[in-house]
Design a protein around this motif. Structure first.
Motif, PDB file in Angstrom:
ATOM      1  N   MET A 116       0.817  -1.215   0.000  1.00  0.00           N
ATOM      2  CA  MET A 116       0.000   0.000   0.000  1.00  0.00           C
ATOM      3  C   MET A 116       0.852   1.268   0.000  1.00  0.00           C
ATOM      4  N   LYS A 117       2.061   1.183   0.508  1.00  0.00           N
ATOM      5  CA  LYS A 117       2.910   2.370   0.597  1.00  0.00           C
ATOM      6  C   LYS A 117       3.325   2.873  -0.785  1.00  0.00           C
ATOM      7  N   LEU A 118       3.220   2.021  -1.798  1.00  0.00           N
ATOM      8  CA  LEU A 118       3.509   2.478  -3.152  1.00  0.00           C
ATOM      9  C   LEU A 118       2.438   3.445  -3.652  1.00  0.00           C
ATOM     10  N   ALA A 119       1.242   3.356  -3.051  1.00  0.00           N
ATOM     11  CA  ALA A 119       0.133   4.221  -3.466  1.00  0.00           C
ATOM     12  C   ALA A 119      -0.113   5.325  -2.452  1.00  0.00           C
ATOM     13  N   ILE A 120       0.937   5.783  -1.792  1.00  0.00           N
ATOM     14  CA  ILE A 120       0.757   6.751  -0.704  1.00  0.00           C
ATOM     15  C   ILE A 120       0.189   8.079  -1.213  1.00  0.00           C
ATOM     16  N   LEU A 121       0.586   8.499  -2.433  1.00  0.00           N
ATOM     17  CA  LEU A 121       0.066   9.760  -2.974  1.00  0.00           C
ATOM     18  C   LEU A 121      -1.423   9.677  -3.296  1.00  0.00           C
ATOM     19  N   PRO A 122      -1.899   8.633  -4.020  1.00  0.00           N
ATOM     20  CA  PRO A 122      -3.359   8.530  -4.215  1.00  0.00           C
ATOM     21  C   PRO A 122      -4.126   8.388  -2.901  1.00  0.00           C
ATOM     22  N   LEU A 123      -3.558   7.653  -1.943  1.00  0.00           N
ATOM     23  CA  LEU A 123      -4.225   7.520  -0.646  1.00  0.00           C
ATOM     24  C   LEU A 123      -4.340   8.873   0.054  1.00  0.00           C
ATOM     25  N   TYR A 124      -3.290   9.654  -0.047  1.00  0.00           N
ATOM     26  CA  TYR A 124      -3.317  10.987   0.571  1.00  0.00           C
ATOM     27  C   TYR A 124      -4.386  11.860  -0.077  1.00  0.00           C
ATOM     28  N   MET A 125      -4.497  11.801  -1.403  1.00  0.00           N
ATOM     29  CA  MET A 125      -5.496  12.599  -2.101  1.00  0.00           C
ATOM     30  C   MET A 125      -6.913  12.119  -1.764  1.00  0.00           C
ATOM     31  N   LEU A 128      -7.740  13.394   1.607  1.00  0.00           N
ATOM     32  CA  LEU A 128      -7.960  14.842   1.520  1.00  0.00           C
ATOM     33  C   LEU A 128      -9.354  15.153   1.001  1.00  0.00           C
ATOM     34  N   GLN A 129      -9.796  14.442  -0.033  1.00  0.00           N
ATOM     35  CA  GLN A 129     -11.129  14.670  -0.583  1.00  0.00           C
ATOM     36  C   GLN A 129     -12.227  14.242   0.380  1.00  0.00           C
ATOM     37  N   LEU A 130     -11.958  13.190   1.165  1.00  0.00           N
ATOM     38  CA  LEU A 130     -12.934  12.734   2.153  1.00  0.00           C
ATOM     39  C   LEU A 130     -12.881  13.536   3.448  1.00  0.00           C
ATOM     40  N   THR A 135      -6.985  12.867  11.148  1.00  0.00           N
ATOM     41  CA  THR A 135      -7.952  12.174  11.997  1.00  0.00           C
ATOM     42  C   THR A 135      -7.473  10.748  12.217  1.00  0.00           C
ATOM     43  N   LEU A 136      -7.850  10.182  13.346  1.00  0.00           N
ATOM     44  CA  LEU A 136      -7.499   8.790  13.613  1.00  0.00           C
ATOM     45  C   LEU A 136      -8.283   7.827  12.733  1.00  0.00           C
ATOM     46  N   THR A 137      -9.423   8.288  12.213  1.00  0.00           N
ATOM     47  CA  THR A 137     -10.231   7.447  11.331  1.00  0.00           C
ATOM     48  C   THR A 137      -9.468   7.090  10.067  1.00  0.00           C
ATOM     49  N   SER A 138      -8.678   8.018   9.542  1.00  0.00           N
ATOM     50  CA  SER A 138      -7.901   7.736   8.336  1.00  0.00           C
ATOM     51  C   SER A 138      -6.924   6.595   8.574  1.00  0.00           C
ATOM     52  N   LEU A 139      -6.307   6.563   9.756  1.00  0.00           N
ATOM     53  CA  LEU A 139      -5.375   5.483  10.064  1.00  0.00           C
ATOM     54  C   LEU A 139      -6.097   4.146  10.171  1.00  0.00           C
ATOM     55  N   PHE A 209       5.079   5.180   9.823  1.00  0.00           N
ATOM     56  CA  PHE A 209       4.964   5.800   8.498  1.00  0.00           C
ATOM     57  C   PHE A 209       3.629   6.507   8.307  1.00  0.00           C
ATOM     58  N   TYR A 210       2.524   5.793   8.481  1.00  0.00           N
ATOM     59  CA  TYR A 210       1.209   6.389   8.223  1.00  0.00           C
ATOM     60  C   TYR A 210       0.869   7.541   9.171  1.00  0.00           C
ATOM     61  N   PRO A 211       1.118   7.425  10.483  1.00  0.00           N
ATOM     62  CA  PRO A 211       0.869   8.597  11.341  1.00  0.00           C
ATOM     63  C   PRO A 211       1.686   9.821  10.940  1.00  0.00           C
ATOM     64  N   LEU A 212       2.917   9.591  10.497  1.00  0.00           N
ATOM     65  CA  LEU A 212       3.749  10.718  10.071  1.00  0.00           C
ATOM     66  C   LEU A 212       3.158  11.424   8.860  1.00  0.00           C
ATOM     67  N   ILE A 213       2.532  10.665   7.942  1.00  0.00           N
ATOM     68  CA  ILE A 213       1.989  11.245   6.710  1.00  0.00           C
ATOM     69  C   ILE A 213       0.616  11.862   6.928  1.00  0.00           C
ATOM     70  N   PHE A 214      -0.251  11.184   7.678  1.00  0.00           N
ATOM     71  CA  PHE A 214      -1.657  11.576   7.734  1.00  0.00           C
ATOM     72  C   PHE A 214      -2.050  12.350   8.985  1.00  0.00           C
ATOM     73  N   LEU A 215      -1.162  12.459   9.969  1.00  0.00           N
ATOM     74  CA  LEU A 215      -1.482  13.208  11.186  1.00  0.00           C
ATOM     75  C   LEU A 215      -0.613  14.463  11.270  1.00  0.00           C
ATOM     76  N   LYS A 216      -1.248  15.559  11.623  1.00  0.00           N
ATOM     77  CA  LYS A 216      -0.533  16.823  11.770  1.00  0.00           C
ATOM     78  C   LYS A 216      -0.598  17.359  13.199  1.00  0.00           C
ATOM     79  N   SER A 217      -1.701  17.091  13.889  1.00  0.00           N
ATOM     80  CA  SER A 217      -1.881  17.599  15.252  1.00  0.00           C
ATOM     81  C   SER A 217      -1.103  16.740  16.239  1.00  0.00           C
TER      82      SER A 217
END
Length: 273
Positions: A116-125, A128-130, A135-139, A209-217
């Protein structure tokens, strides 16, 4: 005499491997009671005193309590959803043959081949759209999606070993499809449930990896991401780091001790009764 020497050699090898596995854990716990100076001057020695000051400081300064709760929430919910959804899918694929069964199973197996880490950019987008970023829900969504293929693979193989007579007997007693799964099959699934649960729990709990990418707070950080604050540019508070690592490892140790009992039980211990 030869048999005794062989038995002694086996126990010696087991003791050596046990020491190699447990000594780092002992060193981590011992270092959590030391001061920073003690760790730097005597890294392999015992602490001068068993003071809980490091744990008090790390709880107040690093806010490790919030990080532990975030990790417990994300890990617990992710593993529960993986076990429930994957076992249902594997049960259906193994017990209800239909035309597209092999293709659906192959679709799940593709998840084991494509990281899944190969698709990190589409997952991020997508997140973002959702509006699920930060949020912890994304993780939870990412971990569940990434964990289902392996779980389906394990559960599918386990269901194939169970005799179909169990399902037929339950249906003669008036059970529908879900009741067969819930009342008959699920109680027999303790070994594979424990295996899949431990594998994913450790993976989710230690993921950075995922918390670093998808969490900011900062208040939403999990333990691996929160512990990063202890690493300074010029100095590292090793005593607080080891204390936080000890606190974060306790839930994993308890979970492993609880789930490891299931490996001892027979695969069909409940079926005989």
């Amino acid at each position: 005499m030869t048999a005794r020497l062989g038995q002694f050699a086996k126990y010696l090898v087991l003791l050596v491997f046990s020491f190699l596995a447990l000594y780092p854990v002992f060193l981590m716990i011992a270092s959590s009671f030391k001061t920073n100076l003690e760790i730097l001057t005597s890294p392999l020695g015992l602490p001068a005193s068993l003071s809980l000051e490091n744990y008090k400081l790390v709880w107040e300064k690093v806010n490790v309590g919030a990080y532990v709760w975030n990790s417990v929430y994300v890990s617990g919910l992710s593993v529960l959803l993986i076990l429930f959804l994957s076992s249902l899918a594997a049960f259906y694929l193994s017990r209800y043959p239909f035309r597209w069964n092999p293709y659906v199973l192959f679709f799940f197996m593709l998840g084991l081949m494509l990281p899944m880490k190969l698709a990190i950019l589409p997952l991020y987008m997508i997140m973002l759209q959702l509006k699920l970023l930060d949020t912890l829900t994304s993780l939870v969504i990412l971990y569940v999606a990434g964990g289902i293929p392996f779980a389906v693979f394990v559960f599918y193989g386990f269901f194939k070993t169970l005799p179909a007579e169990l399902d037929q007997s339950a249906r003669l007693d008036g059970c529908n499809g879900f009741q067969v799964y819930w009342k008959i099959i699920l109680p027999l699934m303790k070994p594979p449930l424990a295996t899949v649960g431990i594998v994913h729990l450790i993976g989710v709990w230690n993921d950075f990896f995922y918390p670093l990418i998808f969490l900011k707070s900062e208040e939403l950080s999990t333990i691996p991401l929160g512990v990063l604050t202890l690493f300074g540019e010029y100095d590292t508070e090793w005593n607080l780091l080891f204390a936080s690592l000890t606190l974060s490892s306790l839930p994993m140790i308890v979970a492993f001790l609880f789930a490891s009992k299931q490996f001892i039980e027979g695969l069909t211990s409940g079926a005989i009764k």
